[in-house]
Design a protein around this motif. Structure first.
Motif, mmCIF file in Angstrom:
data_model
loop_
_atom_site.group_PDB
_atom_site.id
_atom_site.type_symbol
_atom_site.label_atom_id
_atom_site.label_comp_id
_atom_site.label_asym_id
_atom_site.label_seq_id
_atom_site.Cartn_x
_atom_site.Cartn_y
_atom_site.Cartn_z
ATOM 1 N N LEU A 49 44.902 72.817 -11.143
ATOM 2 C CA LEU A 49 46.507 72.854 -11.500
ATOM 3 C C LEU A 49 47.074 70.919 -10.984
ATOM 4 N N LEU A 50 46.410 70.932 -9.627
ATOM 5 C CA LEU A 50 46.715 69.669 -9.138
ATOM 6 C C LEU A 50 46.757 68.175 -10.184
ATOM 7 N N GLY A 51 45.177 68.745 -11.116
ATOM 8 C CA GLY A 51 45.326 67.317 -12.329
ATOM 9 C C GLY A 51 46.526 68.130 -12.469
ATOM 10 N N THR A 52 46.661 68.596 -13.644
ATOM 11 C CA THR A 52 47.838 68.792 -14.501
ATOM 12 C C THR A 52 49.472 68.431 -13.697
ATOM 13 N N PHE A 53 49.647 68.608 -12.823
ATOM 14 C CA PHE A 53 50.808 68.509 -12.457
ATOM 15 C C PHE A 53 50.567 66.600 -12.055
ATOM 16 N N VAL A 54 49.756 66.627 -11.714
ATOM 17 C CA VAL A 54 49.396 64.752 -12.006
ATOM 18 C C VAL A 54 49.830 64.615 -12.756
ATOM 19 N N SER A 55 49.278 65.357 -13.914
ATOM 20 C CA SER A 55 49.558 64.855 -15.664
ATOM 21 C C SER A 55 51.272 64.534 -16.199
ATOM 22 N N VAL A 56 51.832 65.571 -15.856
ATOM 23 C CA VAL A 56 53.090 65.534 -16.182
ATOM 24 C C VAL A 56 53.457 64.238 -15.436
ATOM 25 N N ILE A 57 53.521 64.667 -14.103
ATOM 26 C CA ILE A 57 54.300 63.202 -13.539
ATOM 27 C C ILE A 57 53.301 61.828 -14.496
ATOM 28 N N MET A 58 52.937 61.630 -15.004
ATOM 29 C CA MET A 58 52.255 60.653 -15.563
ATOM 30 C C MET A 58 52.662 60.113 -16.434
ATOM 31 N N ILE A 59 54.038 61.020 -17.598
ATOM 32 C CA ILE A 59 54.068 61.235 -18.965
ATOM 33 C C ILE A 59 55.260 61.169 -18.733
ATOM 34 N N LEU A 60 56.318 61.186 -17.004
ATOM 35 C CA LEU A 60 57.798 61.207 -17.076
ATOM 36 C C LEU A 60 57.855 59.920 -17.531
ATOM 37 N N PRO A 61 59.766 60.557 -17.199
ATOM 38 C CA PRO A 61 60.366 58.948 -18.178
ATOM 39 C C PRO A 61 60.263 57.897 -16.467
ATOM 40 N N GLY A 62 60.150 56.601 -16.270
ATOM 41 C CA GLY A 62 60.353 56.024 -15.111
ATOM 42 C C GLY A 62 59.020 55.512 -14.882
ATOM 43 N N MET A 63 58.126 56.403 -14.682
ATOM 44 C CA MET A 63 56.805 56.058 -14.444
ATOM 45 C C MET A 63 55.521 55.374 -15.044
ATOM 46 N N GLU A 64 55.967 54.742 -16.242
ATOM 47 C CA GLU A 64 55.461 53.834 -16.721
ATOM 48 C C GLU A 64 55.334 52.394 -16.114
ATOM 49 N N THR A 65 56.474 52.199 -15.334
ATOM 50 C CA THR A 65 56.633 51.082 -14.820
ATOM 51 C C THR A 65 55.448 50.462 -13.457
ATOM 52 N N GLN A 66 55.330 51.930 -13.018
ATOM 53 C CA GLN A 66 54.252 51.673 -11.599
ATOM 54 C C GLN A 66 52.923 51.952 -12.671
ATOM 55 N N LEU A 67 52.926 52.570 -13.851
ATOM 56 C CA LEU A 67 51.328 53.144 -14.603
ATOM 57 C C LEU A 67 50.976 51.552 -14.427
ATOM 58 N N ARG A 68 51.876 50.985 -15.782
ATOM 59 C CA ARG A 68 51.389 48.925 -16.056
ATOM 60 C C ARG A 68 51.262 48.175 -14.903
ATOM 61 N N LYS A 69 51.047 48.149 -13.860
ATOM 62 C CA LYS A 69 51.154 47.275 -12.734
ATOM 63 C C LYS A 69 49.499 47.253 -12.648
ATOM 64 N N ILE A 70 48.378 48.694 -13.321
ATOM 65 C CA ILE A 70 47.405 48.579 -13.807
ATOM 66 C C ILE A 70 46.877 47.333 -14.059
ATOM 67 N N PRO A 71 45.580 46.483 -13.837
ATOM 68 C CA PRO A 71 45.219 45.171 -14.683
ATOM 69 C C PRO A 71 45.023 45.572 -15.788
ATOM 70 N N GLY A 72 45.391 44.597 -16.945
ATOM 71 C CA GLY A 72 44.695 45.714 -18.288
ATOM 72 C C GLY A 72 45.114 46.500 -19.041
ATOM 73 N N PHE A 73 45.785 47.632 -18.336
ATOM 74 C CA PHE A 73 46.284 48.859 -19.317
ATOM 75 C C PHE A 73 47.126 48.851 -19.826
ATOM 76 N N CYS A 74 47.843 47.882 -20.145
ATOM 77 C CA CYS A 74 48.451 47.919 -21.517
ATOM 78 C C CYS A 74 49.504 47.064 -21.809
ATOM 79 N N GLN A 75 49.163 46.255 -23.044
ATOM 80 C CA GLN A 75 48.747 44.858 -23.273
ATOM 81 C C GLN A 75 50.178 44.958 -24.145
ATOM 82 N N GLY A 76 51.362 44.133 -24.458
ATOM 83 C CA GLY A 76 52.255 43.817 -25.316
ATOM 84 C C GLY A 76 53.700 44.094 -24.672
ATOM 85 N N GLY A 77 53.530 45.187 -24.969
ATOM 86 C CA GLY A 77 55.228 46.262 -24.475
ATOM 87 C C GLY A 77 56.229 45.734 -25.999
#
Length: 451
Positions: free
Chosen positions: A44-72
């Protein structure tokens, strides 16, 4: 001294052999129940974190991971103009789903053939929680550095297979829940001569069947067209016929004689769940003519498209179907953690041993409750199968949160595919087949114990 003793007690909870983390709120706790609850909390903790990851506004933090998102850049032809900022959340859910699946699969392999708590591996099952959390955290961090390549394509199909199996397990758990519910209420009605229990069963049965019929009508209205959507017409009609068949079989005299607690309550609940799976499958149809979004239904907006139009790749974000799926998932996961079934057939299907000693929780010298070992003579559930169940649940929640869409990292897009539709529909047919077998097996094999 007392502070040192308290610190030692806390450390023993984190690294010891007894699952005492929840004992303060579970005064009569048992190892078998507490362990399953804590592992379910990991999920359930993993599920909660997964829900947070697809919420609007989280993409800015996730894109900081090197090579995790190319283009845009935006993708022409998609109504939502989906870009890298959007797909990065879905890619994160895939990575976290991979980590949780690997974690529970590892424990499933380690715990094969554990027969009692005397087995040395039982210490790893029932304790060392902090170390297990660190292992899960390490796998999760490593998963985010997996290169794209073919990872998403391969993991998408693995997720479909795992989700197919988990949908079957969900139906088995619902069968068990309805059976236990019906048995308890009938016994209370017969022992107390209070007809309110029978009235309650009848009310729920009628409600479930009414919801099932309503769903069928709405499906034909909104998910079929006079000159299109042939697959949907077949799906709805076939599942309706199968639901009628299992409902009739459930009340046949020979079935009632072999299984006195079998009845329409179970059939009505299974029928409603089957219609939910049918709806879930239809919402994954890439043909937008046959799959209107919930927003378009509510606002009465026409979203019909011409076949082959590029907008048929339009992505329908996490919607009502995903929310309902998540609610059912939470119920089944928690129920699997605390269930103690009296149904022999369900116990065999779910690899529940039914053993264990009947002991109560004890209170230590410090005044806190302690979990007691009720599995010295035999485990009450299969450790390995329980982890395999959580492994499948991890794949299911990954597919649910991403709407069963396949990420295409070359174009930064998400696509809905027909294989997802067929996987869900075939799981509904197999699930109904399993339920039908639980009804007729005692009649076909009267010499076996199916009580």
């Amino acid at each position: 001294v007392m502070e040192a003793y308290g610190s030692f007690s806390a450390a023993s909870c984190l690294c010891g052999s007894a699952p005492c983390l929840l004992c303060g709120c579970c005064p009569s706790s048992k190892n078998s129940t507490i362990t399953r609850l804590v592992f379910s909390c990991f999920l359930l903790l993993g599920t909660f974190v997964s829900v947070i990851m697809i919420l609007p506004g989280m993409e800015t933090q996730l894109r900081k991971i090197p090579g995790f998102c190319q283009g845009g850049t935006s993708i022409p032809g998609l109504e939502n103009h989906m870009n890298c900022d959007v797909i990065v959340g879905y890619k994160s859910v895939y990575r976290l789903g991979f980590a949780m699946t690997c974690f529970f699969f590892l424990f499933s392999v380690i715990m094969v053939c554990v027969r009692s708590s005397r087995d040395p591996r039982a210490v790893l099952q029932n304790g060392v929680w902090f170390l297990k959390f660190l292992v899960l955290l390490a796998i999760t961090v490593g998963a985010f550095y997996i290169p794209d390549g073919t990872f998403h394509t391969v993991w998408f199909y693995i997720g479909m297979v795992g989700s197919f199996l988990f949908i079957i397990i969900q139906l088995i758990l619902l069968i068990d829940f309805a059976h236990s519910w019906n048995k308890v209420w009938v016994e209370k009605a017969e022992s107390s001569d209070n007809k309110c229990w029978f009235a309650g069963l009848l009310s729920f049965t009628i409600t479930y069947y009414a919801l099932t019929i309503t769903a069928v009508v709405l499906f034909f209205i909104y998910y079929t067209k006079p000159d299109d959507c042939t697959e949907h017409k077949v799906f709805i009609s076939l599942n309706l016929i199968l639901c009628v068949i299992v409902s009739i079989v459930a009340i046949l005299p020979k079935i009632q004689e072999a299984q006195p607690h079998s009845g329409l309550l179970q059939s009505s609940l299974i029928s409603l769940y089957t219609m939910y799976v049918t709806w879930s499958a239809m919402t994954n149809n890439p043909n937008r003519n046959c799959n209107p979004s919930l927003l378009s239904l509510v606002s009465n907006v026409n979203v019909t498209e011409t076949p082959g139009d590029e907008t048929s790749k339009h992505v329908q974000w996490w919607d009502a179907q995903g929310i309902v799926s998540l609610v059912i998932f939470l119920f089944c996961t928690l129920y699997a953690s605390i269930r103690s079934s009296s149904n022999a057939q369900v116990n065999k299907l779910m690899q529940t041993e039914g053993g264990g000693s009947d002991v109560e929780g004890v209170v230590g010298e410090d005044g806190f409750s302690r979990a007691v070992d009720n599995e010295e003579d035999g485990v009450t559930y299969s450790y390995s199968f329980f982890h395999f169940h959580l492994c499948l649940a991890s794949l299911y929640i990954m597919m649910t949160l991403t709407n069963w869409y396949q990420p295409d990292t070359s174009t930064q897009a998400m696509y809905s595919l027909m294989p997802a539709v067929w996987v869900k529909m075939s799981s509904s047919w197999l699930g109904l087949g399993i339920y039908l077998w639980t009804l007729i097996a005692p009649v076909l094999f009267p010499d076996r114990d199916f009580s």
